[in-house]
Design a protein around this motif. Structure first.
Motif, PDB file in Angstrom:
ATOM      1  N   VAL A  89       2.753 -14.499  30.297  1.00  0.00           N
ATOM      2  CA  VAL A  89       1.526 -14.364  31.092  1.00  0.00           C
ATOM      3  C   VAL A  89       1.857 -14.341  32.579  1.00  0.00           C
ATOM      4  N   GLN A  90       2.761 -15.238  33.002  1.00  0.00           N
ATOM      5  CA  GLN A  90       3.156 -15.288  34.403  1.00  0.00           C
ATOM      6  C   GLN A  90       3.802 -13.978  34.853  1.00  0.00           C
ATOM      7  N   ALA A  91       4.659 -13.414  33.999  1.00  0.00           N
ATOM      8  CA  ALA A  91       5.334 -12.162  34.356  1.00  0.00           C
ATOM      9  C   ALA A  91       4.323 -11.029  34.510  1.00  0.00           C
ATOM     10  N   LEU A  92       3.380 -10.942  33.570  1.00  0.00           N
ATOM     11  CA  LEU A  92       2.362  -9.898  33.648  1.00  0.00           C
ATOM     12  C   LEU A  92       1.469 -10.110  34.864  1.00  0.00           C
ATOM     13  N   TRP A  93       1.132 -11.369  35.135  1.00  0.00           N
ATOM     14  CA  TRP A  93       0.297 -11.638  36.300  1.00  0.00           C
ATOM     15  C   TRP A  93       1.052 -11.346  37.596  1.00  0.00           C
ATOM     16  N   GLY A  94       2.359 -11.535  37.569  1.00  0.00           N
ATOM     17  CA  GLY A  94       3.155 -11.156  38.726  1.00  0.00           C
ATOM     18  C   GLY A  94       3.009  -9.677  39.044  1.00  0.00           C
ATOM     19  N   GLY A  95       2.904  -8.865  37.994  1.00  0.00           N
ATOM     20  CA  GLY A  95       2.649  -7.442  38.206  1.00  0.00           C
ATOM     21  C   GLY A  95       1.305  -7.201  38.862  1.00  0.00           C
ATOM     22  N   VAL A  96       0.290  -7.988  38.462  1.00  0.00           N
ATOM     23  CA  VAL A  96      -1.027  -7.872  39.088  1.00  0.00           C
ATOM     24  C   VAL A  96      -0.946  -8.232  40.574  1.00  0.00           C
ATOM     25  N   VAL A  97      -0.171  -9.286  40.879  1.00  0.00           N
ATOM     26  CA  VAL A  97      -0.009  -9.707  42.275  1.00  0.00           C
ATOM     27  C   VAL A  97       0.567  -8.574  43.111  1.00  0.00           C
ATOM     28  N   VAL A  98       1.607  -7.915  42.598  1.00  0.00           N
ATOM     29  CA  VAL A  98       2.251  -6.828  43.337  1.00  0.00           C
ATOM     30  C   VAL A  98       1.296  -5.642  43.475  1.00  0.00           C
ATOM     31  N   ARG A  99       0.622  -5.282  42.387  1.00  0.00           N
ATOM     32  CA  ARG A  99      -0.231  -4.097  42.406  1.00  0.00           C
ATOM     33  C   ARG A  99      -1.500  -4.294  43.238  1.00  0.00           C
ATOM     34  N   THR A 100      -1.884  -5.554  43.479  1.00  0.00           N
ATOM     35  CA  THR A 100      -3.025  -5.818  44.362  1.00  0.00           C
ATOM     36  C   THR A 100      -2.575  -6.106  45.788  1.00  0.00           C
ATOM     37  N   LEU A 101      -1.306  -5.831  46.081  1.00  0.00           N
ATOM     38  CA  LEU A 101      -0.743  -6.019  47.419  1.00  0.00           C
ATOM     39  C   LEU A 101      -0.916  -7.457  47.909  1.00  0.00           C
ATOM     40  N   LEU A 102      -0.569  -8.389  47.039  1.00  0.00           N
ATOM     41  CA  LEU A 102      -0.595  -9.824  47.378  1.00  0.00           C
ATOM     42  C   LEU A 102      -1.991 -10.302  47.765  1.00  0.00           C
ATOM     43  N   PHE A 141       0.125 -19.240  41.390  1.00  0.00           N
ATOM     44  CA  PHE A 141       0.611 -20.602  41.606  1.00  0.00           C
ATOM     45  C   PHE A 141      -0.054 -21.577  40.642  1.00  0.00           C
ATOM     46  N   LEU A 142      -1.352 -21.432  40.421  1.00  0.00           N
ATOM     47  CA  LEU A 142      -2.069 -22.352  39.541  1.00  0.00           C
ATOM     48  C   LEU A 142      -1.612 -22.194  38.092  1.00  0.00           C
ATOM     49  N   LEU A 143      -1.202 -20.999  37.698  1.00  0.00           N
ATOM     50  CA  LEU A 143      -0.612 -20.827  36.369  1.00  0.00           C
ATOM     51  C   LEU A 143       0.678 -21.641  36.247  1.00  0.00           C
ATOM     52  N   SER A 144       1.448 -21.680  37.322  1.00  0.00           N
ATOM     53  CA  SER A 144       2.664 -22.505  37.317  1.00  0.00           C
ATOM     54  C   SER A 144       2.317 -23.980  37.179  1.00  0.00           C
ATOM     55  N   ILE A 145       1.241 -24.409  37.820  1.00  0.00           N
ATOM     56  CA  ILE A 145       0.785 -25.795  37.695  1.00  0.00           C
ATOM     57  C   ILE A 145       0.428 -26.095  36.242  1.00  0.00           C
ATOM     58  N   GLY A 146      -0.228 -25.149  35.583  1.00  0.00           N
ATOM     59  CA  GLY A 146      -0.536 -25.321  34.170  1.00  0.00           C
ATOM     60  C   GLY A 146       0.708 -25.381  33.307  1.00  0.00           C
ATOM     61  N   MET A 147       1.685 -24.554  33.618  1.00  0.00           N
ATOM     62  CA  MET A 147       2.944 -24.558  32.882  1.00  0.00           C
ATOM     63  C   MET A 147       3.683 -25.888  33.050  1.00  0.00           C
ATOM     64  N   ILE A 148       3.644 -26.431  34.265  1.00  0.00           N
ATOM     65  CA  ILE A 148       4.276 -27.730  34.509  1.00  0.00           C
ATOM     66  C   ILE A 148       3.588 -28.801  33.669  1.00  0.00           C
ATOM     67  N   ALA A 149       2.257 -28.756  33.605  1.00  0.00           N
ATOM     68  CA  ALA A 149       1.518 -29.742  32.815  1.00  0.00           C
ATOM     69  C   ALA A 149       1.894 -29.650  31.342  1.00  0.00           C
ATOM     70  N   ALA A 150       2.004 -28.433  30.813  1.00  0.00           N
ATOM     71  CA  ALA A 150       2.373 -28.265  29.407  1.00  0.00           C
ATOM     72  C   ALA A 150       3.802 -28.730  29.150  1.00  0.00           C
ATOM     73  N   ALA A 151       4.698 -28.417  30.079  1.00  0.00           N
ATOM     74  CA  ALA A 151       6.091 -28.854  29.932  1.00  0.00           C
ATOM     75  C   ALA A 151       6.198 -30.368  30.002  1.00  0.00           C
ATOM     76  N   PHE A 152       5.422 -30.993  30.898  1.00  0.00           N
ATOM     77  CA  PHE A 152       5.489 -32.450  30.991  1.00  0.00           C
ATOM     78  C   PHE A 152       4.885 -33.095  29.749  1.00  0.00           C
TER      79      PHE A 152
END
Length: 344
Positions: A143-156, A165-176
């Motif tokens: 999901v993060q990789a695909l969303w990274g594509g959205v970030v690039v295609r929307t010109l940041l 960034f908030l997806l990363s926060i969710g990933m950290i929560a799941a990992a913890f």
């Protein structure tokens, strides 16, 4: 080449061979730690997932802070004609290297995620609760990789960058969660503190999450857009910074209240120490935040602030998990704690 040179060459070759053998041995040990997993190695893989997810959140911020957000202007390719950095008139080689390097780190996060899945599937006895948590990791990376594509295609666009960034926060929560659950049993959760203190812990988690959301709004309004082509939120920077600072004081107040309540009720020492560590991390983060604001947000301090935000999040989650128990690792489900789990 003289005779005197030959031993040195031989020694160098032997040294290289030893390094390769050592690397090969470490790679095999890493493989066996997942394939022939034990509860201890599962926990280490989960800790690795926490670290790499926090790390890529920080390196992602570094990409933006160095103005390299569109160093690779397309996705999934780096340039329209190449998957790797190639000469491009609009972007410097350094910016391209920074952005491409961050993309490569995704494969490290994916490798750790796969390691988590393999470990929880191979460990005996297999625990379904860990399997579900482990599978979040590779799915989240996708999901993060695909969303990274959205970030690039929307010109940041600041909205897409904030969600990234908030997806990363969710990933950290799941990992913890995987890390915490792998070190305990499968009994129903048993409170180690008063019910109201546990509730206060949950309120603190929600407050920290709100603080992180306020932080990304400030970031999306501030000067470090990642590229000259990137847009910004249309908010007044002083207003959103002030709102963020207010949220900081709320979190600090809740943390102090939690720490005080844990001490006056003679709660377990681990929970009290966890709350004290959280307060220390928050204070350090607050100092960095105020200093960067008064110094006109220099990039280095902003990067440290992003690192601090991930540490605050991890420390908050840790405190909440320390306020309850599911029994020792390997303890079977007995049902004797069901009333306590229900809050009776």
């Amino acid at each position: 080449m003289t005779a005197a040179d030959q031993p040195r060459d031989g020694a160098g070759g032997a040294g290289t061979g030893a390094l390769l053998d050592r690397a090969r041995g470490q790679a095999l040990d890493l493989f066996h730690s997942a394939w022939s997993a034990t509860p201890a190695t599962v926990r280490r893989w989960a800790l690795a997932a926490v670290i790499v997810n926090a790390g890529i959140a920080v390196t992602g911020a570094a990409v933006r802070l160095t103005g390299s957000g569109l160093g690779c202007p397309t996705w999934p390719r780096c340039t329209p004609d190449s998957f790797v950095p190639a000469a491009h008139d609009a972007h410097s080689p350094l910016n391209m290297a920074i952005e491409f390097g961050n993309r490569l780190l995704t494969f490290l996060v994916l490798a750790v995620a796969v390691g988590c899945v393999v470990a929880v599937m191979r460990v005996a006895p297999r625990r379904s609760s860990l399997v579900y948590l482990a599978w979040i990791q590779p799915l989240g990376v996708a999901v993060q990789a695909l969303w990274g594509g959205v970030v690039v295609r929307t010109l940041l666009n600041p909205v897409t960058v904030s969600v990234h960034f908030l997806l990363s926060i969710g990933m950290i929560a799941a990992a913890f969660a995987l890390y915490a659950r792998s070190g305990e049993g499968d009994q129903p959760p048993r409170r180690l503190v008063h019910r109201d203190i546990r509730t206060l812990g949950f309120v603190l988690v929600a407050a920290v999450l709100a603080l992180l959301i306020a932080g990304v709004v400030v970031t999306g309004t501030g000067p470090h857009s990642g590229d000259e082509a990137a847009s910004r939120f249309g908010f007044d920077i002083q207003s959103v910074a002030r709102l963020h600072a207010d949220a900081v004081w709320v979190v600090l107040g809740l943390t102090f209240a939690l720490l005080f309540a844990l001490h006056v009720t003679d709660s377990p020492g681990r929970a009290r120490r966890g709350a004290l560590i959280l307060l220390g991390v928050e204070l350090a983060q607050g100092v960095i935040g105020y200093v960067q604001y008064f110094l006109a947000v220099p990039a280095l301090l902003v990067g440290l602030h992003v690192l601090g935000s991930t540490l605050v999040w991890i420390a908050t989650l840790r405190v909440v998990y320390l306020m309850r128990s599911r029994g020792p690792a390997g303890a079977p489900f007995t049902g004797e704690n069901l009333l306590d789990a229900a809050g009776v």
